[in-house]
Design an enzyme around this catalytic site. Sequence first.
Site, PDB file in Angstrom:
ATOM      1  N   ASP A 310       0.856  -1.187   0.000  1.00 59.78           N
ATOM      2  CA  ASP A 310       0.000   0.000   0.000  1.00 59.78           C
ATOM      3  C   ASP A 310       0.887   1.230   0.000  1.00 59.78           C
ATOM      4  O   ASP A 310       1.895   1.254   0.699  1.00 59.78           O
ATOM      5  CB  ASP A 310      -0.868  -0.004   1.258  1.00 59.78           C
ATOM      6  N   GLU A 351      -1.065  19.065   6.666  1.00 58.20           N
ATOM      7  CA  GLU A 351      -0.608  19.944   5.582  1.00 58.20           C
ATOM      8  C   GLU A 351      -0.208  21.295   6.143  1.00 58.20           C
ATOM      9  O   GLU A 351       0.837  21.850   5.796  1.00 58.20           O
ATOM     10  CB  GLU A 351      -1.728  20.128   4.557  1.00 58.20           C
ATOM     11  N   ARG A 385     -13.773  25.809   0.861  1.00 58.17           N
ATOM     12  CA  ARG A 385     -12.521  25.115   0.536  1.00 58.17           C
ATOM     13  C   ARG A 385     -11.322  26.045   0.631  1.00 58.17           C
ATOM     14  O   ARG A 385     -10.408  26.031  -0.168  1.00 58.17           O
ATOM     15  CB  ARG A 385     -12.613  24.463  -0.846  1.00 58.17           C
ATOM     16  N   LEU A 386     -11.411  26.901   1.656  1.00 61.53           N
ATOM     17  CA  LEU A 386     -10.355  27.885   1.914  1.00 61.53           C
ATOM     18  C   LEU A 386     -10.076  27.909   3.399  1.00 61.53           C
ATOM     19  O   LEU A 386     -10.929  27.567   4.217  1.00 61.53           O
ATOM     20  CB  LEU A 386     -10.835  29.292   1.545  1.00 61.53           C
ATOM     21  N   SER A 387      -8.884  28.333   3.764  1.00 54.69           N
ATOM     22  CA  SER A 387      -8.650  28.691   5.157  1.00 54.69           C
ATOM     23  C   SER A 387      -7.701  29.866   5.140  1.00 54.69           C
ATOM     24  O   SER A 387      -7.145  30.210   4.097  1.00 54.69           O
ATOM     25  CB  SER A 387      -8.051  27.507   5.923  1.00 54.69           C
ATOM     26  N   ASP A 525      -9.587  -5.585   2.521  1.00 54.05           N
ATOM     27  CA  ASP A 525      -8.348  -6.246   2.095  1.00 54.05           C
ATOM     28  C   ASP A 525      -8.444  -7.763   2.234  1.00 54.05           C
ATOM     29  O   ASP A 525      -7.605  -8.490   1.708  1.00 54.05           O
ATOM     30  CB  ASP A 525      -7.157  -5.786   2.948  1.00 54.05           C
TER      31      ASP A 525
END
Lengths: 685, 569
Positions: A310, A351, A385-387, A525
């Site tokens: 993976d 991130e 979809r912003l910060s 799996d």
Amino acid sequence: MSTTAKPISIFSPSLLIPALRDAVLKLDPRQLVRNPVIFATEVVAIIVSIIFVQDLIGGGAGLAFSGQIALWLWFTVVFATFAEAVAEGRGKAQAESLRRTKTDLVAKRLLSTGRPGDRAFEAVPATALQVGDIVIAEVNDIIPGDGEVIEGVASVNESAITGESAPVIREAGGDRSAVTGGTQVISDWLKIRITTRPGESFVDRMIGLIEGAKRQKTPNEIALSILLSGLTLIFMVAVVTLYGLAGYSGTDLSVVVLAALLVTLIPTTIGGLLSAIGIAGMDRLIRFNVIATSGRAVEAAGDVDTLLLDKTGTITFGNRMASEFIPVGGVSEKALAEAVLLASLADETAEGRSIVALARSDYHVNEPAHAASATSFIPFSAQTRLSGVDVEGRRIRKGAVDAVLRFVGLEKAQAGSVFNQAVEAIARSGGTPLAVAEADRLLGVVHLKDVVKPGIKERFAALRAMGIRTVMVTGDNPITAAAIASEAGVDDFLAEATPEQKLDFIRREQTGGRLIAMCGDGTNDAPALAQADVGVAMQSGTQAAREAGNMVDLDSSPTKLIEIVEIGKQILMTRGALTTFSIANDVAKYFAIIPALFVATYPGLAALNIMKLGSPQSAILAAVIFNALVIVALIPLALRGVRYRPVGAAALLSRNLLVYGLGGLLAPFVGIKLIDMAVTALGII
Amino acid sequence: MTIFGWLQIGLVLIAVLALAKPLGLYMARVFAGERTFLSPLLVPVEAGFYRLAGVRRESEQGWLAYVFAVLLFSLAGFLALFAILRLQGFLPFNPQGFGGMAPDLAFNTAASFVTNTNWQSYGGETTLSHFSQMAGLTVQNFLSAATGIAVAMALTRAFMRSGASTLGNFWVDMTRATLYVLLPLAIVVALAFIALGLPQSLDANFVATTLEGAKQVVATGPVASQEAIKQLGTNGGGFFNVNAAHPFENPSAFSNYLNIVAMLSVSLALVYAFGQMVGSRRQGWALIAVTGVMLTVGVAAIYWAETSGNPLLHAVGVDAALGNMEGKEVRFGQAMTALYAAVTTGLSDGGVNAMHSSLTPLGGLVPTFLMQLGEVLPGGVGSGLYGLIVFAILAVFVAGLMVGRTPELLGKKIEAREMKLVILAILILPLVILGFTAVSVMAEFGIGSIMSPGPHGLSEILYAYTSAAANNGSAFGGLTANTPWYNTTLGIAMMLGRFAYIVPVLAIAGSLAGKPRVPASSGTFPTDRPLFVGLLIGIILIMGGLQFFPALALGPIAEHFAMLAGQSF
């Protein structure tokens, strides 16, 4: 069992004394018959002993000789059983501590099942639990058996199994629903449906494996035993007929010398160490915190052609991280770094943290001193979809490219070629572009990418040298996957992989004759784990995955596969090395014994006595003693295993042939000569 | 040893090597059912045979059916030959009017020719009619050779296929081996032999008056045709009692060259064909290298031992420069005798051009040992190839583990079943050879046949059973083998050596054919490199040595040291 515990040294008395006792117990012919070579040795030893006793009573000649031969034949057998006992001994201590976790467990079995919230229970011994029973485990309770959480969330201490003291979360549904008997609930409670019968639980299996009680011969071990039995048979023919040939030549060979010749010729070295090699291999695996459900799987690991890994968590860290800031429209790198640092300070996602770290380390910017009150953070939301951050009148935003463009009120075409090219380049390389803007002005782009773990490329190169292909499995799109695949140095990748695709891929490879290893943790799996030749399930995974695989990694570390493959190879190599050594040994033994037997009839045959051994009797005794001692001398090698080097089969073979083939040819010449000198000097013949 | 001697040996070996490729490629095409330059001529003939026998050439056999066909065919051949030998007095082409063979001798001879051994307890020119020679022995020379080739091809196919349940059709393989390979070659070689002066006649023996005026009976018959297939099919059964030492079987140095080339060519080319068919010519060359190296060492050993000669004879004034010339033909000399002896025993041919019993002890040890190695250098036609593969399986199993993978040969995993069968196969030789030898030397009916007592007598018996069990057929000489005990037990030894080996070999083929072919990677044990060549040589030598060293020590080795000490037997 603990990951940090050192393996017990094979020279420690705590291991050797019980092993000696076990070695004697293993002399029981009913047990020994499983090992034909050593069984044959025992039979021969019994015959020679009877002759010795007869001679003792009847006052026959040559008592010292037949007595000593009998003694050393018995040593040969005992050394072989001792090797097995030592190999088992190391596991026994570990099994003992595991067994303690499950003594006197009391289960809280629910009286009425099914209804949520119903918690009335009766106390029953854990051993009385049946499959399908529902039990409840509350704070400080030891979970009484393996099962599936059907209700509740709790933190569980699994250190008894994994050696890892940090508690893990177990909850109903999802990939963390499996619990193991013998682990302890340290907060909240769980309702568990028992999924294994008493005596077949994970801990039971572990104990069985560690003790070697349920050990069955692996396919290759069986094949090798057949070869060794066949060689034993051939040498029996050679020795028995020699009696007739010698009679014709005018030599009356005694049973004692024929017995000595037979035992030195049959492959006692590998025969005596064969089971120890297998047990020690399993033991080595356990020390790597991997539990295999069968030796067959470990052996198959040595043969693996393709590793299915993976991407997330194995090849990459699993989180996208900032790797570069690309300014646009005359903004300096420093300014961009500063702005994006500000916008990310309150961003607790991986991130966000990686942006802060990159800005500080590579761009050397520090956060400006601002009054916390003057700062308001804009958290990320799925709608915008912003910060970002509003500080001292600056409105800094970062986010998806189209969202940021909307924020600054620009069409894509108006964003400028530098910006658009940067965005495209990042996407092409498999990364994710993150646009940064202040008020109505675009500042630049942050390059987020999946970071490949350091050192992983070298490991894949080593695998390639072993002849193993690595295939990366990922849910990413093909472009991203290709970029990461080339960076990590894998041989192939499977992008946008669904569980069905994984299964298909494995089947396809297997049709081509390849052996596949993979690891996984989720219920989805499970089919692939079951289909793979070596399926390693993570201890942290679901019960379904753990049932489907044939190994469980207690550390839940996907790169463990590489070690597993090496251990599998080591077991096979050690067997091959000792077999070659054992057969090569016979040449010298012939040169010791044949002239000794016939020099009286044909004095010319003394020329074959190239070792210049003292007397015929000392020569025969020396060969028998060497044959016995070499088993003891090789126990450490059998337990440790021949070292595996990822240098390719041809190089590995020539090296091992040199060491064990040529070494096996020459070593006994030296050994027998030295023993003969000692025997002659001591005058014991 | 002389440069000229080595030059002759080298030339013969080079000629054989040069033939291996074209002949191997041709055979690979034949057994794949592809067209060859002989197809226009032979396809109708072949089809005719199938129609006659009711064989459907497309229908393939599993290993058990293949075994059954081999055994059935051999049994039929055995019974037919036995009947001919017993009844030859009533059959045509019997100018000398020979009567039927004794039952034990007929059993021995029939077993001998059906198993491709060609052990001869009889003297051809004094026992057999032309009919028995042609319709009996020569026919079996073809068919036993073709059977060996067919079995080798079945095993070869096992490596070519994956997940297969069949190995080919025995009747088709056997027919093709005879029709496309053995027959055309035999015609060519027989014509060459006739040109070199071998007789080919159905006349009775004639009486000649010698220079001294004495009368001498000169035996003759269809010699050239039998001689050709005798060598090509590695049969080795001569028309005359003294085999290729007889001036009509082997009149000159040139016929001697042709003899050796003919006997090596098919066996060696089959090894090449194996490589071609399994898709790895390198593999074929590697196996050829194994046989080449070992054979050359064998030749050198005999050549050296014989040119060193016998110090006891030198002491009484025999010219030491000639080496040991006892039992040799002057027209061949030391080098060609050594080559012939090594080739005929390394190869399961069994023809001889000298008296092996008269070789020096070590010179005689080498042929014995070459046979005991299992007749794989390159062995009898077909049988040598499958014997070599059995050893290759053993070699990869023992040492292949050392690369850290379960052993595989050409992508086929070697597991418990194959190992069991390999053991069954390699057990036959020591069991039969040592077993019968031990019984023979312990009983009067065995010892009574010995010519020279002492270690040389042991060598005589050991050689006989070795030659029989290994299906070689060459005789050491000295031993009176035409007794009920030896005729019967040698016959049994030949049967066991042949069929008790073929059954496990075909079972291995059946098992391997069903397995998938694992693609090679850098982790795979390479079986086409010098390392493997060395390993295989080592395994063959060690296995042979470990089994037979004690017996050899009491026979030729003891005799050698006794000779050095001034004692002869």
